[in-house]
Design a protein around this motif. Structure first.
Motif, mmCIF file in Angstrom:
data_model
loop_
_atom_site.group_PDB
_atom_site.id
_atom_site.type_symbol
_atom_site.label_atom_id
_atom_site.label_comp_id
_atom_site.label_asym_id
_atom_site.label_seq_id
_atom_site.Cartn_x
_atom_site.Cartn_y
_atom_site.Cartn_z
ATOM 1 N N THR A 146 1.135 -0.997 0.213
ATOM 2 C CA THR A 146 -0.214 -0.081 -0.415
ATOM 3 C C THR A 146 0.892 1.472 -0.299
ATOM 4 O O THR A 146 0.385 2.049 -0.317
ATOM 5 C CB THR A 146 -1.519 -0.216 1.202
ATOM 6 N N ALA A 147 2.023 1.004 0.839
ATOM 7 C CA ALA A 147 2.907 1.929 0.647
ATOM 8 C C ALA A 147 2.961 2.858 -0.486
ATOM 9 O O ALA A 147 3.142 3.945 -1.261
ATOM 10 C CB ALA A 147 3.885 2.023 1.505
ATOM 11 N N ASP A 148 3.138 1.641 -1.630
ATOM 12 C CA ASP A 148 3.562 2.625 -3.322
ATOM 13 C C ASP A 148 2.819 3.666 -4.114
ATOM 14 O O ASP A 148 3.110 4.158 -4.591
ATOM 15 C CB ASP A 148 3.241 1.182 -4.168
ATOM 16 N N LEU A 149 1.448 3.311 -2.722
ATOM 17 C CA LEU A 149 0.088 3.820 -3.691
ATOM 18 C C LEU A 149 0.327 5.859 -3.110
ATOM 19 O O LEU A 149 -0.035 6.467 -3.601
ATOM 20 C CB LEU A 149 -0.742 3.935 -2.912
ATOM 21 N N PHE A 150 0.668 5.787 -1.861
ATOM 22 C CA PHE A 150 1.248 7.621 -1.556
ATOM 23 C C PHE A 150 2.540 7.929 -2.238
ATOM 24 O O PHE A 150 3.499 8.909 -1.310
ATOM 25 C CB PHE A 150 1.739 6.771 0.014
ATOM 26 N N GLU A 151 3.596 6.571 -2.381
ATOM 27 C CA GLU A 151 5.426 7.393 -2.991
ATOM 28 C C GLU A 151 5.375 8.772 -3.926
ATOM 29 O O GLU A 151 6.209 9.725 -3.536
ATOM 30 C CB GLU A 151 6.028 6.418 -3.695
ATOM 31 N N ASP A 152 4.272 9.149 -4.951
ATOM 32 C CA ASP A 152 4.335 10.301 -5.410
ATOM 33 C C ASP A 152 3.653 11.303 -4.519
ATOM 34 O O ASP A 152 4.191 12.847 -4.954
ATOM 35 C CB ASP A 152 3.674 9.854 -6.635
ATOM 36 N N GLU A 153 3.144 11.619 -3.443
ATOM 37 C CA GLU A 153 2.828 12.936 -2.119
ATOM 38 C C GLU A 153 3.387 13.631 -2.245
ATOM 39 O O GLU A 153 4.843 13.010 -1.429
ATOM 40 C CB GLU A 153 0.897 12.150 -2.027
ATOM 41 N N GLN A 154 2.827 14.922 -2.496
ATOM 42 C CA GLN A 154 4.465 15.576 -1.470
ATOM 43 C C GLN A 154 3.885 15.617 -0.286
ATOM 44 O O GLN A 154 2.968 14.911 0.460
ATOM 45 C CB GLN A 154 3.441 17.463 -2.024
ATOM 46 N N PRO A 155 5.130 15.807 0.360
ATOM 47 C CA PRO A 155 5.540 15.788 2.122
ATOM 48 C C PRO A 155 3.866 16.539 2.706
ATOM 49 O O PRO A 155 4.334 17.663 2.140
ATOM 50 C CB PRO A 155 6.271 16.836 2.442
ATOM 51 N N PRO A 156 3.879 16.126 3.687
ATOM 52 C CA PRO A 156 2.693 16.976 4.084
ATOM 53 C C PRO A 156 3.253 18.453 4.583
ATOM 54 O O PRO A 156 4.008 18.341 5.300
ATOM 55 C CB PRO A 156 1.365 15.674 5.698
ATOM 56 N N GLU A 157 1.657 19.676 4.201
ATOM 57 C CA GLU A 157 2.168 20.292 5.080
ATOM 58 C C GLU A 157 1.258 21.324 6.369
ATOM 59 O O GLU A 157 -0.233 20.823 5.098
ATOM 60 C CB GLU A 157 3.313 21.500 3.520
ATOM 61 N N PRO A 158 1.545 21.812 6.809
ATOM 62 C CA PRO A 158 0.070 22.583 7.449
ATOM 63 C C PRO A 158 -0.074 23.453 6.977
ATOM 64 O O PRO A 158 0.806 24.246 6.556
ATOM 65 C CB PRO A 158 1.153 22.580 9.007
ATOM 66 N N ALA A 159 -1.405 23.457 6.533
ATOM 67 C CA ALA A 159 -2.272 24.618 5.595
ATOM 68 C C ALA A 159 -2.439 25.393 6.943
ATOM 69 O O ALA A 159 -2.534 26.556 6.018
ATOM 70 C CB ALA A 159 -3.211 23.584 5.380
ATOM 71 N N GLN A 160 -2.297 25.994 7.370
ATOM 72 C CA GLN A 160 -2.443 27.139 8.692
ATOM 73 C C GLN A 160 -1.244 26.515 10.017
ATOM 74 O O GLN A 160 -0.869 25.966 10.161
ATOM 75 C CB GLN A 160 -3.870 27.330 9.176
ATOM 76 N N GLN A 161 -0.622 27.694 9.923
ATOM 77 C CA GLN A 161 0.102 27.538 11.014
ATOM 78 C C GLN A 161 0.200 29.327 11.553
ATOM 79 O O GLN A 161 -0.481 30.065 10.867
ATOM 80 C CB GLN A 161 1.722 28.250 10.413
ATOM 81 N N ALA A 162 -0.327 29.088 13.104
ATOM 82 C CA ALA A 162 -1.022 30.345 13.718
ATOM 83 C C ALA A 162 0.537 30.836 14.381
ATOM 84 O O ALA A 162 1.902 30.926 14.654
ATOM 85 C CB ALA A 162 -1.778 29.320 15.267
ATOM 86 N N LEU A 163 0.400 32.285 14.075
ATOM 87 C CA LEU A 163 1.508 32.993 13.564
ATOM 88 C C LEU A 163 1.579 33.817 15.687
ATOM 89 O O LEU A 163 2.810 34.281 16.494
ATOM 90 C CB LEU A 163 2.311 34.165 12.891
ATOM 91 N N ALA A 164 0.581 34.373 15.733
ATOM 92 C CA ALA A 164 0.307 34.537 17.068
ATOM 93 C C ALA A 164 -1.068 34.544 17.278
ATOM 94 O O ALA A 164 -1.939 34.524 16.451
ATOM 95 C CB ALA A 164 0.816 36.529 17.878
ATOM 96 N N PRO A 165 -2.042 34.625 18.599
ATOM 97 C CA PRO A 165 -2.693 35.257 18.736
ATOM 98 C C PRO A 165 -4.196 35.939 17.168
ATOM 99 O O PRO A 165 -3.192 36.719 17.382
ATOM 100 C CB PRO A 165 -3.655 35.207 19.940
ATOM 101 N N GLY A 166 -4.805 35.390 16.388
ATOM 102 C CA GLY A 166 -5.181 36.659 15.426
ATOM 103 C C GLY A 166 -4.258 36.440 14.204
ATOM 104 O O GLY A 166 -4.844 37.621 13.317
ATOM 105 N N ALA A 167 -3.087 35.883 13.945
ATOM 106 C CA ALA A 167 -2.598 35.919 13.036
ATOM 107 C C ALA A 167 -2.327 34.377 12.608
ATOM 108 O O ALA A 167 -2.037 33.764 13.235
ATOM 109 C CB ALA A 167 -1.329 36.657 13.091
ATOM 110 N N VAL A 168 -2.515 33.971 11.570
ATOM 111 C CA VAL A 168 -1.896 32.821 10.918
ATOM 112 C C VAL A 168 -1.321 33.305 9.272
ATOM 113 O O VAL A 168 -2.046 34.200 8.338
ATOM 114 C CB VAL A 168 -3.119 32.158 10.057
ATOM 115 N N LEU A 169 -0.985 32.061 9.345
ATOM 116 C CA LEU A 169 0.549 31.943 8.506
ATOM 117 C C LEU A 169 -0.657 30.365 7.279
ATOM 118 O O LEU A 169 -0.746 29.729 7.848
ATOM 119 C CB LEU A 169 1.490 31.603 7.996
ATOM 120 N N LEU A 170 -1.488 31.358 5.816
ATOM 121 C CA LEU A 170 -1.312 30.329 5.005
ATOM 122 C C LEU A 170 -0.846 29.629 4.052
ATOM 123 O O LEU A 170 -0.958 30.644 2.987
ATOM 124 C CB LEU A 170 -3.222 30.719 4.276
#
Ligand code: MD6
Ligand code: FE
Length: 217
Positions: free
Chosen positions: A2-26
């Motif tokens: 089954t691992a072969d099925l995922f070999e071409d996928e990009q490494p997962p990246e967090p879509a959202q990163q909180a920089l501070a309360p009220g600030a988000v990196l998308l």
């Protein structure tokens, strides 16, 4: 097996990163739509060319700027302000493309700021060596609306601190298609951009374009 099925996928990246309360990196917010955004850029800059503004203190900014939308941000010896017309031409700033506005509204909503209604978009061009000193965006009358920033082209190091100038900012690498939204308790956070490193981007060559959307009216 089954691992072969995922070999071409990009490494997962967090879509959202909180920089501070009220600030988000998308991360990668406009990675797929960046080319569509850039399709409008040359036309807008033909109508309202990039220029190096002078600060009230008499320094010429290394970032070249223009605007689109009902209001545009300008600086000169008299101060910072928003204007309805481009002081270079005397004409209204070019209209904000619907595709740009929709992207900014969607970024704000993803970051938790529903109902963002941008009427100003600063277009900033960074060449290798261009930088932006730490500052607050505080020329907007209503700071309950967030700032939405979209990065295109060469990567940059974004400095993001707190509303207290004395606090040391953290550093984040912004790549083509990354969005940053700051509002609420982060709305008046100090931020800036470290001197741009040289490089070559497939769509933009040796430059970085940053769009910042604001509610300025
Ligand atoms: C950036 N730009 O280029 C962030 N603020 O990633 C800004 O914070 C900014 O470029 C005010 C005026 C122009 C800017
Ligand atoms: Fe700013």
């Amino acid at each position: 097996m089954t691992a072969d099925l995922f070999e071409d996928e990009q490494p997962p990246e967090p879509a959202q990163q909180a920089l501070a309360p009220g600030a988000v990196l998308l991360r990668g917010f406009a990675r797929d739509t960046g080319a569509i955004v850039l399709a409008q850029l040359d036309r807008l800059l033909a109508a309202a060319p990039l220029r190096h503004l002078v600060t009230p203190g008499g320094h010429t900014m290394s970032v070249a700027m223009s605007n689109c939308g009902a209001l545009g941000w300008v600086s000169d010896r008299r101060g910072y302000r928003y204007t309805q017309r481009d002081p270079l031409s005397g004409q209204p700033w070019p209209a904000m493309p619907a595709t740009w506005r929709e992207l900014a509204v969607r970024a704000a909503a993803e970051a938790g700021f529903a109902g963002f209604a941008p009427d100003a978009c600063l277009i900033n061009q960074y060449l290798p060596g261009s930088k932006l000193s730490l500052h607050q965006d505080r020329d907007e009358p209503d700071v309950s609306a967030p700032i939405v920033s979209l990065s295109l082209g060469l990567p940059a190091v974004f400095l993001f601190g707190t509303p207290q100038r004395a606090d040391r900012p953290k550093r984040y690498r912004l790549q083509h298609g990354d969005g940053v939204v700051w509002g609420g308790p982060a709305r008046l956070a100090y931020h800036g951009v470290a001197p741009l490193a040289d490089g070559e981007h497939p769509l933009l060559g040796r430059r970085r374009i940053n769009l910042t959307f604001r509610q300025a009216g």
